[in-house]
Design a protein around this motif. Structure first.
Motif, short mmCIF file in Angstrom:
data_model
loop_
_atom_site.label_atom_id
_atom_site.label_comp_id
_atom_site.label_asym_id
_atom_site.label_seq_id
_atom_site.Cartn_x
_atom_site.Cartn_y
_atom_site.Cartn_z
N GLU A 113 0.83 -1.20 0.00
CA GLU A 113 0.00 0.00 0.00
C GLU A 113 0.86 1.25 0.00
OE1 GLU A 113 -3.88 -1.59 2.51
OE2 GLU A 113 -2.09 -0.96 3.60
N ARG A 114 1.98 1.21 0.74
CA ARG A 114 2.90 2.35 0.75
C ARG A 114 3.48 2.58 -0.64
NH1 ARG A 114 4.87 0.04 5.71
NH2 ARG A 114 6.86 -0.51 4.74
N ALA A 115 3.80 1.51 -1.34
CA ALA A 115 4.38 1.64 -2.68
C ALA A 115 3.41 2.34 -3.63
CB ALA A 115 4.77 0.27 -3.23
N VAL A 116 2.15 1.96 -3.56
CA VAL A 116 1.14 2.59 -4.40
C VAL A 116 0.96 4.06 -4.01
CG1 VAL A 116 -1.32 2.61 -5.01
CG2 VAL A 116 -0.07 0.43 -4.88
N PHE A 117 0.89 4.30 -2.71
CA PHE A 117 0.70 5.67 -2.22
C PHE A 117 1.85 6.57 -2.65
CE2 PHE A 117 1.93 8.65 1.17
CZ PHE A 117 0.88 9.55 1.07
N LEU A 118 3.09 6.13 -2.45
CA LEU A 118 4.25 6.96 -2.79
C LEU A 118 4.33 7.20 -4.29
CD1 LEU A 118 6.89 5.46 -0.33
CD2 LEU A 118 5.81 7.72 -0.20
N ALA A 119 3.95 6.21 -5.10
CA ALA A 119 3.93 6.41 -6.54
C ALA A 119 2.89 7.46 -6.93
CB ALA A 119 3.65 5.08 -7.25
N THR A 120 1.76 7.45 -6.22
CA THR A 120 0.73 8.46 -6.46
C THR A 120 1.24 9.85 -6.11
OG1 THR A 120 -1.03 6.85 -6.04
CG2 THR A 120 -1.62 9.17 -5.87
N VAL A 121 1.94 9.95 -4.97
CA VAL A 121 2.53 11.23 -4.57
C VAL A 121 3.49 11.72 -5.65
CG1 VAL A 121 4.12 12.32 -2.95
CG2 VAL A 121 2.24 10.91 -2.09
N ARG A 122 4.37 10.82 -6.09
CA ARG A 122 5.36 11.21 -7.11
C ARG A 122 4.69 11.72 -8.38
NH1 ARG A 122 7.33 12.99 -10.66
NH2 ARG A 122 9.25 12.50 -11.80
N SER A 123 3.61 11.07 -8.79
CA SER A 123 2.93 11.47 -10.03
C SER A 123 2.28 12.84 -9.91
CB SER A 123 1.89 10.42 -10.42
OG SER A 123 0.80 10.40 -9.50
N GLY A 124 2.01 13.27 -8.69
CA GLY A 124 1.36 14.56 -8.49
C GLY A 124 2.30 15.72 -8.29
N LEU A 125 3.62 15.45 -8.26
CA LEU A 125 4.59 16.51 -8.03
C LEU A 125 5.05 17.13 -9.35
CD1 LEU A 125 6.85 14.94 -5.25
CD2 LEU A 125 4.98 16.58 -4.98
N ALA A 126 5.13 18.44 -9.36
CA ALA A 126 5.62 19.19 -10.51
C ALA A 126 7.03 19.69 -10.23
CB ALA A 126 4.67 20.36 -10.81
N PRO A 127 7.75 20.17 -11.25
CA PRO A 127 9.08 20.74 -11.01
C PRO A 127 9.05 21.82 -9.93
CG PRO A 127 8.73 20.48 -13.35
CD PRO A 127 7.41 20.16 -12.69
N GLY A 128 9.96 21.71 -8.97
CA GLY A 128 10.04 22.66 -7.87
C GLY A 128 9.29 22.24 -6.63
N ASP A 129 8.40 21.21 -6.74
CA ASP A 129 7.65 20.72 -5.59
C ASP A 129 8.52 19.80 -4.74
OD1 ASP A 129 5.45 22.06 -6.57
OD2 ASP A 129 4.47 20.28 -7.38
N ALA A 130 8.03 19.49 -3.54
CA ALA A 130 8.74 18.57 -2.64
C ALA A 130 7.73 17.82 -1.78
CB ALA A 130 9.73 19.33 -1.76
N PHE A 131 8.19 16.72 -1.22
CA PHE A 131 7.36 15.84 -0.39
C PHE A 131 7.96 15.76 1.00
CE2 PHE A 131 6.32 11.20 0.72
CZ PHE A 131 5.07 11.51 1.21
N LEU A 132 7.19 16.17 2.02
CA LEU A 132 7.63 16.15 3.41
C LEU A 132 6.93 14.99 4.12
CD1 LEU A 132 9.25 17.69 5.64
CD2 LEU A 132 7.12 18.93 6.12
N LEU A 133 7.72 14.03 4.60
CA LEU A 133 7.18 12.79 5.16
C LEU A 133 7.63 12.60 6.60
CD1 LEU A 133 5.74 10.01 4.76
CD2 LEU A 133 7.97 9.13 3.99
N GLY A 134 6.68 12.31 7.48
CA GLY A 134 6.98 12.00 8.87
C GLY A 134 6.97 10.51 9.10
#
Length: 324
Positions: free
Chosen positions: A169-190
């Motif tokens: 489930e984490r693999a699917v979720f993280l792939a979804t996050v990656r697909s939603g990021l544009a140049p200059g964006d970032a992902f903050l994960l706790g």
């Protein structure tokens, strides 16, 4: 543009339909199981807020320490205009982050609870009336359809909530996050970190019994929404550490044989004495595991921070294609 807008991507009956499906499947499988998202009705949210203030429950305090200490570095790396928060709830844990990131003028909280989103927005707008809040009623596990907001964006998933997802489930979720990021964006994960078993178990089985009440609240939700007749007194709260999987499990253990009826599903559920219903997993992480899972999804960590005691970590990642 209005300082507050709310978009619903979940159909009005989606929550009830999902609960019915989860209960029908989870209570007829072996072992029995219910997803942790059903803890969080109004009472469950109150109990969780109480949990975060308990001496045994370190994750909220540890993450807050990191955010306070490192918000300036986040701003230096990304210089964001928009913060998108997945599973935002009342937005309480990001209030100080927003204060520390003056470049942010748009906030997109994403949650399944419309009341939590509205209440959180009211509080934030009282503090920062210049902020534009575009709340999104959605279940981020089923894809992200974010509103048009200015970049750069920081997409945040805090509180160690990613630990409630299994590896696939984490693999699917993280792939979804990656697909939603544009140049200059970032992902903050706790992410909560692996540590000694005693500390971990105590965080999910506090001396005051608040976590036990929180765990049993899922039974109240099923009773209220589906007409079930669960009795809290028939079950004991159990928290244990699975060293092989490196996760905490919360369970409800039947004290004696019991039959629970769920009229809305025309279902009778038999529990043997000692039989357990799993209600949550909470995976704990090591840095190398976080990095590996991010890399598989096409994300490259550019910062890794922990609290002084090394209990909890925040990572800031960008798409791999932007790091070359």
């Amino acid at each position: 543009m209005s300082p507050f807008a709310l978009t619903r991507t979940l159909p009005p009956d989606a929550t009830t339909a999902a609960l019915r499906a989860d209960v029908a499947i989870g209570l007829t499988r072996t072992p029995k199981e219910l997803p942790p998202k059903w803890f969080y009705d109004a009472r469950g949210s109150e109990l969780f807020d109480e949990i975060t203030r308990l001496p045994e429950y370190y994750p909220t305090r540890a993450e807050r320490e990191i955010l306070h200490a490192r918000a300036g570095e986040i701003a230096e790396v990304v210089r964001p205009r928009t913060l998108v928060e997945l599973g935002s709830g009342s937005s309480d844990k990001t209030r100080h982050l927003l204060r520390a990131l003056p470049s942010i003028d748009h906030y997109v909280p994403v949650d399944v609870s419309e009341s939590a989103l509205t209440g959180g927005a009211e509080t934030l707008l009282a503090e920062r009336p210049e902020l534009t809040v575009h709340a999104l009623v959605a279940d981020f596990q089923y894809g992200l359809a974010l509103p048009a907001v200015p970049g750069p964006r920081v997409l945040a998933f805090l509180g160690g909530t990613i630990g409630n997802l299994r590896p696939a489930e984490r693999a699917v979720f993280l792939a979804t996050v990656r697909s939603g990021l544009a140049p200059g964006d970032a992902f903050l994960l706790g992410t909560d970190l692996v540590k000694d078993e005693r500390t971990l178990v105590a965080a999910y089985d506090d001396a005051a019994g608040v976590t036990a009440a929180f765990n049993k609240n899922v039974l109240s939700v099923v009773n209220r929404e589906l007409g079930a007749d669960f009795d809290h007194d028939d079950f004991d709260h159990v928290a244990l550490w699975d060293a092989r999987e490196e996760w905490i499990e919360m369970r409800l253990r039947a004290r004696s044989p019991v039959i629970v009826k769920v009229p809305a599903l025309d279902l009778a559920v038999h529990f043997a004495a000692g039989e357990e219903l799993r209600t949550e997993i909470s995976a704990k992480f090591r840095q190398e595991r976080v990095y590996a899972e991010l890399a598989t999804a096409g994300l490259e960590p550019v910062r890794w921070w922990t609290d002084p005691e090394g209990r909890f970590a925040l990572s800031l990642s960008v798409p791999v294609s932007l790091t070359a």
